[in-house]
Design a protein around this motif. Structure first.
Motif, PDB file in Angstrom:
ATOM      1  N   ALA A 400       0.907  -1.253  -0.237  1.00 39.18           N
ATOM      2  CA  ALA A 400      -0.027  -0.088  -0.083  1.00 39.18           C
ATOM      3  C   ALA A 400       0.976   1.309   0.051  1.00 39.18           C
ATOM      4  CB  ALA A 400      -0.699  -0.007   1.071  1.00 39.18           C
ATOM      5  N   ILE A 401       2.023   1.269   0.792  1.00 39.89           N
ATOM      6  CA  ILE A 401       2.979   2.392   0.858  1.00 39.89           C
ATOM      7  C   ILE A 401       3.349   2.662  -0.673  1.00 39.89           C
ATOM      8  CG2 ILE A 401       5.056   3.151   1.561  1.00 39.89           C
ATOM      9  CD1 ILE A 401       4.353   1.666   4.264  1.00 39.89           C
ATOM     10  N   GLY A 402       3.665   1.773  -1.203  1.00 36.94           N
ATOM     11  CA  GLY A 402       4.348   1.829  -2.685  1.00 36.94           C
ATOM     12  C   GLY A 402       3.155   2.220  -3.734  1.00 36.94           C
ATOM     13  N   GLY A 403       2.005   1.869  -3.557  1.00 34.10           N
ATOM     14  CA  GLY A 403       0.819   2.487  -4.132  1.00 34.10           C
ATOM     15  C   GLY A 403       0.363   3.640  -4.163  1.00 34.10           C
ATOM     16  N   LEU A 404       0.770   4.188  -2.770  1.00 36.06           N
ATOM     17  CA  LEU A 404       0.574   5.661  -2.577  1.00 36.06           C
ATOM     18  C   LEU A 404       1.484   6.471  -3.150  1.00 36.06           C
ATOM     19  CD1 LEU A 404      -1.082   5.506   0.823  1.00 36.06           C
ATOM     20  CD2 LEU A 404      -2.254   5.710  -1.113  1.00 36.06           C
ATOM     21  N   GLN A 405       2.798   6.091  -2.926  1.00 37.13           N
ATOM     22  CA  GLN A 405       4.009   6.853  -3.532  1.00 37.13           C
ATOM     23  C   GLN A 405       3.887   6.859  -4.847  1.00 37.13           C
ATOM     24  OE1 GLN A 405       7.267   4.651  -1.643  1.00 37.13           O
ATOM     25  NE2 GLN A 405       7.170   5.912   0.168  1.00 37.13           N
ATOM     26  N   ARG A 406       3.599   6.049  -5.740  1.00 37.67           N
ATOM     27  CA  ARG A 406       3.418   6.112  -7.088  1.00 37.67           C
ATOM     28  C   ARG A 406       2.357   6.773  -7.383  1.00 37.67           C
ATOM     29  NH1 ARG A 406       5.367   0.745  -6.385  1.00 37.67           N
ATOM     30  NH2 ARG A 406       3.207  -0.041  -6.305  1.00 37.67           N
ATOM     31  N   ARG A 407       1.150   7.029  -6.653  1.00 38.62           N
ATOM     32  CA  ARG A 407      -0.035   7.747  -7.056  1.00 38.62           C
ATOM     33  C   ARG A 407       0.529   9.346  -7.031  1.00 38.62           C
ATOM     34  NH1 ARG A 407      -5.287   7.687  -6.155  1.00 38.62           N
ATOM     35  NH2 ARG A 407      -5.282   9.338  -4.326  1.00 38.62           N
ATOM     36  N   ALA A 408       1.384   9.462  -5.971  1.00 34.72           N
ATOM     37  CA  ALA A 408       2.224  11.024  -6.062  1.00 34.72           C
ATOM     38  C   ALA A 408       1.212  12.115  -5.906  1.00 34.72           C
ATOM     39  CB  ALA A 408       3.120  11.199  -7.095  1.00 34.72           C
ATOM     40  N   ARG A 409       0.062  11.805  -4.896  1.00 34.23           N
ATOM     41  CA  ARG A 409      -0.557  13.078  -4.825  1.00 34.23           C
ATOM     42  C   ARG A 409      -0.337  13.877  -3.588  1.00 34.23           C
ATOM     43  NH1 ARG A 409      -5.765  11.581  -7.323  1.00 34.23           N
ATOM     44  NH2 ARG A 409      -5.130  10.597  -9.192  1.00 34.23           N
ATOM     45  N   ILE A 410       0.347  14.712  -3.947  1.00 29.95           N
ATOM     46  CA  ILE A 410       0.946  16.011  -2.973  1.00 29.95           C
ATOM     47  C   ILE A 410      -0.119  16.537  -2.239  1.00 29.95           C
ATOM     48  CG2 ILE A 410       2.819  17.306  -2.513  1.00 29.95           C
ATOM     49  CD1 ILE A 410       3.652  14.429  -3.719  1.00 29.95           C
ATOM     50  N   GLY A 411       0.054  16.833  -0.831  1.00 34.51           N
ATOM     51  CA  GLY A 411      -1.002  17.595  -0.309  1.00 34.51           C
ATOM     52  C   GLY A 411      -0.218  18.989  -0.137  1.00 34.51           C
ATOM     53  N   SER A 412      -1.027  19.841   0.898  1.00 39.16           N
ATOM     54  CA  SER A 412      -0.632  21.042   1.155  1.00 39.16           C
ATOM     55  C   SER A 412       0.730  21.192   1.838  1.00 39.16           C
ATOM     56  CB  SER A 412      -1.782  21.822   1.937  1.00 39.16           C
ATOM     57  OG  SER A 412      -1.982  21.107   3.369  1.00 39.16           O
ATOM     58  N   LYS A 413       1.074  20.099   2.661  1.00 39.48           N
ATOM     59  CA  LYS A 413       2.364  20.288   3.269  1.00 39.48           C
ATOM     60  C   LYS A 413       3.518  19.718   2.519  1.00 39.48           C
ATOM     61  CE  LYS A 413      -0.086  19.704   8.067  1.00 39.48           C
ATOM     62  NZ  LYS A 413      -0.019  18.960   9.107  1.00 39.48           N
ATOM     63  N   GLY A 414       3.189  19.290   1.205  1.00 36.06           N
ATOM     64  CA  GLY A 414       4.368  18.848   0.325  1.00 36.06           C
ATOM     65  C   GLY A 414       4.672  17.504   0.403  1.00 36.06           C
ATOM     66  N   VAL A 415       3.770  16.585   1.047  1.00 37.32           N
ATOM     67  CA  VAL A 415       4.026  15.076   1.078  1.00 37.32           C
ATOM     68  C   VAL A 415       3.108  14.442   0.526  1.00 37.32           C
ATOM     69  CG1 VAL A 415       5.448  15.181   3.146  1.00 37.32           C
ATOM     70  CG2 VAL A 415       3.002  15.104   3.223  1.00 37.32           C
ATOM     71  N   ASP A 416       3.294  13.043   0.211  1.00 32.89           N
ATOM     72  CA  ASP A 416       2.310  12.253  -0.505  1.00 32.89           C
ATOM     73  C   ASP A 416       1.446  11.702   0.445  1.00 32.89           C
ATOM     74  OD1 ASP A 416       3.488   9.757   0.473  1.00 32.89           O
ATOM     75  OD2 ASP A 416       4.735   9.716  -1.320  1.00 32.89           O
ATOM     76  N   GLU A 417       0.449  10.526   0.043  1.00 34.40           N
ATOM     77  CA  GLU A 417      -0.263  10.144   0.808  1.00 34.40           C
ATOM     78  C   GLU A 417       0.021   9.276   1.829  1.00 34.40           C
ATOM     79  OE1 GLU A 417      -4.144  10.080  -2.106  1.00 34.40           O
ATOM     80  OE2 GLU A 417      -2.375   9.227  -2.601  1.00 34.40           O
ATOM     81  N   SER A 418       1.227   8.644   1.634  1.00 30.61           N
ATOM     82  CA  SER A 418       1.721   7.672   2.319  1.00 30.61           C
ATOM     83  C   SER A 418       1.806   7.619   3.814  1.00 30.61           C
ATOM     84  CB  SER A 418       3.057   6.951   1.645  1.00 30.61           C
ATOM     85  OG  SER A 418       4.353   8.022   1.720  1.00 30.61           O
ATOM     86  N   GLY A 419       2.332   8.947   4.341  1.00 29.66           N
ATOM     87  CA  GLY A 419       2.154   9.315   5.516  1.00 29.66           C
ATOM     88  C   GLY A 419       0.919   8.856   6.431  1.00 29.66           C
ATOM     89  N   PHE A 420       0.159   8.701   5.667  1.00 32.07           N
ATOM     90  CA  PHE A 420      -1.199   8.315   6.653  1.00 32.07           C
ATOM     91  C   PHE A 420      -1.248   7.058   6.941  1.00 32.07           C
ATOM     92  CE2 PHE A 420      -3.018  11.861   4.038  1.00 32.07           C
ATOM     93  CZ  PHE A 420      -3.062  12.757   4.911  1.00 32.07           C
ATOM     94  N   LEU A 421      -0.441   6.281   6.547  1.00 33.97           N
ATOM     95  CA  LEU A 421      -0.230   4.654   7.017  1.00 33.97           C
ATOM     96  C   LEU A 421       0.801   4.463   8.197  1.00 33.97           C
ATOM     97  CD1 LEU A 421      -0.065   2.907   3.617  1.00 33.97           C
ATOM     98  CD2 LEU A 421      -1.930   3.136   4.953  1.00 33.97           C
ATOM     99  N   ASP A 422       1.243   5.718   8.734  1.00 33.62           N
ATOM    100  CA  ASP A 422       2.367   5.520   9.705  1.00 33.62           C
ATOM    101  C   ASP A 422       1.747   5.082  11.053  1.00 33.62           C
ATOM    102  OD1 ASP A 422       4.016   6.827   8.218  1.00 33.62           O
ATOM    103  OD2 ASP A 422       4.103   8.821   9.069  1.00 33.62           O
ATOM    104  N   THR A 423       0.370   5.197  11.267  1.00 32.74           N
ATOM    105  CA  THR A 423      -0.248   4.681  12.276  1.00 32.74           C
ATOM    106  C   THR A 423      -0.229   3.103  12.270  1.00 32.74           C
ATOM    107  OG1 THR A 423      -2.145   4.609  13.796  1.00 32.74           O
ATOM    108  CG2 THR A 423      -2.610   4.767  11.500  1.00 32.74           C
ATOM    109  N   LEU A 424      -0.392   2.500  11.016  1.00 33.31           N
ATOM    110  CA  LEU A 424      -0.414   1.094  10.584  1.00 33.31           C
ATOM    111  C   LEU A 424       0.995   0.384  10.748  1.00 33.31           C
ATOM    112  CD1 LEU A 424      -3.124   0.713   7.748  1.00 33.31           C
ATOM    113  CD2 LEU A 424      -3.353   0.818  10.285  1.00 33.31           C
ATOM    114  N   ILE A 425       1.931   1.217  10.497  1.00 37.60           N
ATOM    115  CA  ILE A 425       3.250   0.815  10.477  1.00 37.60           C
ATOM    116  C   ILE A 425       3.588   0.602  11.994  1.00 37.60           C
ATOM    117  CG2 ILE A 425       5.836   1.460  10.066  1.00 37.60           C
ATOM    118  CD1 ILE A 425       4.925   3.071   7.733  1.00 37.60           C
ATOM    119  N   GLU A 426       3.182   1.407  12.929  1.00 29.92           N
ATOM    120  CA  GLU A 426       3.568   1.536  14.184  1.00 29.92           C
ATOM    121  C   GLU A 426       2.767   0.266  14.938  1.00 29.92           C
ATOM    122  OE1 GLU A 426       1.913   5.211  16.040  1.00 29.92           O
ATOM    123  OE2 GLU A 426       3.684   6.320  14.758  1.00 29.92           O
ATOM    124  N   ILE A 427       1.847  -0.099  14.382  1.00 25.83           N
ATOM    125  CA  ILE A 427       0.761  -1.348  15.159  1.00 25.83           C
ATOM    126  C   ILE A 427       1.608  -2.309  14.593  1.00 25.83           C
ATOM    127  CG2 ILE A 427      -1.106  -2.652  14.635  1.00 25.83           C
ATOM    128  CD1 ILE A 427      -2.699   0.174  14.398  1.00 25.83           C
TER     129      ILE A 427
END
Length: 459
Positions: A400-427
């Motif tokens: 999923a991280i790879g998929g979001l990185q390849r989508r490359a949808r950049i938000g207002s903070k200049g990062v892609d969507e993959s950061g939203f998976l950080d909480t799952l990485i922690e789990i």
């Protein structure tokens, strides 16, 4: 659960219309959108009880209070009484009520996770502004941790009265599903029938992984219940006619027509006509197509009836004119963002979808069911092949991280969507679900006091 659909009352004169209705959901990739839905438990700050519909601090008062933010009230008349506010609508989004007053945000169809997460954050901020005035709070978990079924109020919605009467006839836990559960789900598009089939199979096979990652319902009536996702377990004894893993999805030849056949075999709940819910519980939509529905003799269904009927099937993945991922417990803001990120990363990138299919394509029927049946209790620690579900989850999150990185949808903070998976990485890295974290607190610093969960985990 859905409110009455807004589909036109086009008469159904042939079965092909039912198939065409689902097929009409096909969209080119440029038009794929993300629709996130989540539910949450309300509680009164003074005694932690769920609020009733009526009263100065009731759910209707909360809905009316939210209209200050531009939400338009939707009313429903129950019996001979006055019309009541039972939902809100604004800009393609809606706020609706589950049977016991759990509040649901059905988000608008947006282009990326940044937008859906902003939408959720704005909604929670609006909710808190009104709830604070009413001395209410809201909690995101999969199952009501304190109150008994008989302590839960019932909302004045016609379809819920029909379901309330029918549920005990077909399962032991259906009323608990209605009154004491909350979920987060995401609705995603498909381009063609073949694309739908591949996404359906991948998401159905991996739904137990989502259940494990988001497991957050370990308490019943103030005590540990032996499960990590009791919400998920409840669906195993709700109604076998409309729940489950849909083995036929993995059979050769699966497509729109086969799913229509499945829906036609799901018993009806109702037909909503002229503002009235006609009780058709247990009756057959096939008979409806022939004008032989006992509750409406001689009447033929419309596409609105069909759209409503599609919402009364509750499999782990559901198809309407899009696919719904239904396996996760409700939770806090970061997990409400992580759930759509997980599935978008897996399903909206070709390379990720191929990798996810490679991960699950050789699962046997027995293995899929073992995952579904074992995850509610054991979550990430459930043995699977030569490892555990944690290993499967780690690989799925990586894809999923790879998929979001390849989508490359950049938000207002200049990062892609993959950061939203950080909480799952922690789990995954901690090998500890949200349920296990709460159990550790309950047995430790909370000293067995379930009331602490409301105060420490409220929105």
């Amino acid at each position: 659960m859905s409110s009455p659909s807004h589909v036109a009352d086009t008469p159904i004169t042939q079965r092909a219309q039912l198939v065409e209705y689902i097929a009409s959901g096909e969209k080119p990739e440029s038009d794929w959108r993300i629709g996130t839905e989540h539910e949450k438990f309300g509680f009164q700050l003074d005694d932690l009880r769920p609020p009733a519909f009526d009263g100065e601090r009731g759910i209707e008062a909360l809905l009316k209070g939210l209209t200050r933010f531009g939400w338009e009230a939707i009313e429903e008349r129950i019996g001979e009484g006055p019309a009541r506010v039972i939902a809100l609508h604004k800009d393609g989004a809606s706020v609706t009520l589950e049977p016991a007053g759990q509040l649901e945000l059905s988000g608008a169809a947006v282009e990326d996770i940044h937008q859906t997460c902003k939408e959720v954050g704005t909604h929670l901020k609006e909710m808190k502004a009104v709830a604070d005035e009413l001395q209410l709070g809201f909690l995101g978990m999969g199952f009501q941790p304190k109150w008994r079924r008989e302590d839960m109020p019932w909302m004045p919605k016609g379809r819920y009265q029909i379901m309330k009467s029918y549920m005990p006839k077909v399962g032991k836990l259906g009323l608990d599903m209605m009154t004491r559960t909350c979920t987060v789900q995401v609705n995603l598009d498909y381009a063609t029938e073949a694309d739908m089939v591949k996404k359906f199979r991948v998401s159905l096979a991996l739904q137990p992984v989502a259940t494990a990652l988001f497991a957050d319902s370990p308490f019943t009536e103030g005590e540990p219940n032996g499960y990590q996702s009791y919400r998920s377990h409840i669906w195993t004894d709700t109604d076998p006619d409309r729940t489950g893993m849909l083995d036929f999805v993995f059979e050769d030849g699966f497509g729109y027509e086969r799913y229509v056949d499945y829906l036609l075999d799901v018993p009806m709940y109702f037909s909503y006509r002229d503002g009235i819910y006609h009780d058709a519980s247990g009756q057959s939509f096939r008979d409806f197509l022939k004008g032989e529905l006992p509750v409406l003799p001689g009447a033929l269904p419309t596409l609105r009836d069909w759209s409503d009927h599609m919402t009364t099937a509750f499999p782990e993945v559901r198809m309407k004119k899009f696919l719904e991922m239904r396996g996760a417990d409700g939770g806090p803001w970061n997990r409400l963002c992580a759930l759509p990120a997980f599935w978008v990363g897996l399903l909206y990138d070709d390379a990720a979808l191929d990798a996810a299919w490679d991960l699950v394509k050789d699962f046997s029927r027995e293995e899929r069911h073992a995952l579904r049946d074992g995850v509610p209790k054991h979550a990430l620690r459930l043995p699977f092949r030569n490892g555990t579900v944690r290993d499967l989850a780690a690989e799925a999150v990586k894809i999923a991280i790879g998929g979001l990185q390849r989508r490359a949808r950049i938000g207002s903070k200049g990062v892609d969507e993959s950061g939203f998976l950080d909480t799952l990485i922690e789990i995954v890295e901690a090998n500890e679900t949200p349920a296990e974290r709460k159990l550790k607190l309950f047995r430790g610093e909370w000293n067995g006091d379930i009331d602490r969960v409301f105060r420490e985990f409220a929105y």
